[in-house]
Design a protein around this motif. Structure first.
Motif, PDB file in Angstrom:
ATOM      1  N   ARG A   8       0.976  -1.270   0.039  1.00 18.47           N
ATOM      2  CA  ARG A   8       0.099   0.033  -0.088  1.00 18.47           C
ATOM      3  C   ARG A   8       0.752   1.298  -0.085  1.00 18.47           C
ATOM      4  O   ARG A   8       0.353   2.252  -0.541  1.00 18.47           O
ATOM      5  N   GLU A   9       1.845   1.269   0.629  1.00 12.40           N
ATOM      6  CA  GLU A   9       3.028   2.367   0.732  1.00 12.40           C
ATOM      7  C   GLU A   9       3.394   2.773  -0.651  1.00 12.40           C
ATOM      8  O   GLU A   9       3.358   3.956  -0.964  1.00 12.40           O
ATOM      9  N   ARG A  12       0.562   4.177  -2.614  1.00 10.75           N
ATOM     10  CA  ARG A  12       0.077   5.483  -2.227  1.00 10.75           C
ATOM     11  C   ARG A  12       1.108   6.614  -2.817  1.00 10.75           C
ATOM     12  O   ARG A  12       0.886   7.578  -3.281  1.00 10.75           O
ATOM     13  N   THR A  16      -1.730   7.947  -8.782  1.00 10.51           N
ATOM     14  CA  THR A  16      -2.583   9.285  -8.377  1.00 10.51           C
ATOM     15  C   THR A  16      -3.842   9.274  -9.462  1.00 10.51           C
ATOM     16  O   THR A  16      -3.638   8.413 -10.342  1.00 10.51           O
ATOM     17  N   GLU A 224      -8.775   3.987   0.895  1.00 10.22           N
ATOM     18  CA  GLU A 224      -7.604   3.878   1.475  1.00 10.22           C
ATOM     19  C   GLU A 224      -6.431   4.562   0.683  1.00 10.22           C
ATOM     20  O   GLU A 224      -5.653   5.063   1.693  1.00 10.22           O
ATOM     21  N   LEU A 225      -6.346   4.673  -0.521  1.00  8.47           N
ATOM     22  CA  LEU A 225      -5.327   5.244  -1.289  1.00  8.47           C
ATOM     23  C   LEU A 225      -5.753   6.899  -1.227  1.00  8.47           C
ATOM     24  O   LEU A 225      -4.898   7.456  -2.007  1.00  8.47           O
TER      25      LEU A 225
END
Ligand SMILES: *Cc1c(COP(=O)(O)O)cnc(C)c1O
Length: 298
Positions: A8-9, A12, A16, A224-225
């Motif tokens: 996820r990091e 993120r 975009t 979440e993102l």
């Protein structure tokens, strides 16, 4: 069911709205959110189907605005092209030479077309009493079709047994977690096509319950993102009365009881749905429901 774990990091930092919008007009615009890299040479692209306004249907059901996601615009006219594109990308990566599945019709069609496009073999197992029109459409792509004397659930059990013995890439058995992730692209597209917002409610058909629950997971991931900041919609599932184990479990509050299907909605005739319990809890937690639709209305 297995759910993949993503970094996820990394997502993120790198994904975009702009990077997605600059991507191809297919499911592969969401490649960084999928469990497999896009094929080097994308053939028979799927996804990025229209989300159209349906004002007369909105009036008929008494809501302000209603949109239809036209997944019939996919190459073989169902959302199954999405799940097969993702599972097949993985199959090709592993060097598989036969793409296989058990199917109520639409999946067989998507598997046969995809295998033909990629130049590999296809083998599909369908109930012998399936509508002949569906088998004809699939046969055009030249797969091996096995007509099984039994229900879809019998086909499904057979493919599980065969998957232990053959090196075929079974999209809905050994590759099921890839397959299921492909459904998320339906949710990603809806959010993007609504200008990175979520609708108030989603209505979707439920067979195994995979698509229904994966669209919900797709919305959760976008939230979440930080790609959308709208609340989760209410999720409403639809089943046919002649095969409604999920609707029954929702209504009764009891554990899901498998049924022997007897419905004209053959595409949804799964009596023992793998993600049925998850579909019930998804509908309930979102403030939605799962309903059975009378056969004569269908
Ligand atoms: C496969 C399919 C669904 C949903 O299937 P799930 O197994 O619940 O993911 C819905 N509608 C049609 C027409 C289908 O072919």
């Amino acid at each position: 069911p297995l759910d993949p774990v993503y970094d996820r990091e990394l997502q993120r930092r790198t994904v975009t709205r702009e990077t997605i919008e600059a991507g191809p007009q297919s499911i592969w615009r969401y490649a960084p959110l999928l469990p497999v890299a896009p094929p080097e040479d994308v053939r028979l692209p799927v996804g990025w189907t229209p989300l159209v306004n349906a004002p007369r249907l909105a009036d008929a059901v008494g809501v302000g605005e209603l949109r239809l996601k036209l997944d019939t615009a996919n190459p073989t006219h169902s959302f199954k092209d999405r799940v097969v594109a993702v599972a097949c990308a993985k199959a090709l990566e592993t060097g598989a030479t036969t793409l296989a599945c058990s199917s109520t019709g639409n999946l067989a069609n998507a598997v046969a077309a995809r295998a033909a496009a990629e130049g590999i073999e296809a083998a599909v197992l369908c109930p012998a009493d399936l509508e002949p029109e569906k088998l004809v459409a699939t046969a055009i792509f030249g797969p091996r079709i096995f007509a099984v004397e039994g229900s879809y659930d019998d086909c499904s059990r057979l493919t599980v047994e065969l998957s232990f013995e053959l090196d075929w890439a079974f999209v809905n058995v050994s590759l099921r977690s890839y397959y299921a992730e492909g459904s998320k692209t339906l949710g990603f597209e809806i959010a993007e096509q609504l200008g990175w917002t979520l609708p108030d409610a989603v209505v979707a058909p439920v067979a195994s319950g995979s698509m229904f629950t994966k669209v919900h997971q797709a919305f959760a991931e976008l939230r979440e993102l930080g790609l959308v900041d709208t609340e989760q919609p209410r999720f409403y599932g639809g089943q046919a009365e002649g095969c409604s184990p999920v609707a029954h479990a929702f209504e009764s509050g009891e554990k899901l009881k498998p049924v022997r299907p007897n419905t004209i909605a053959r595409s949804l005739a799964i009596g023992s749905p793998a993600d049925g319990e998850l579909a019930v809890s998804t509908a309930r937690a979102s403030g939605g429901a799962v309903y059975a639709v009378a056969e004569d209305e269908i």
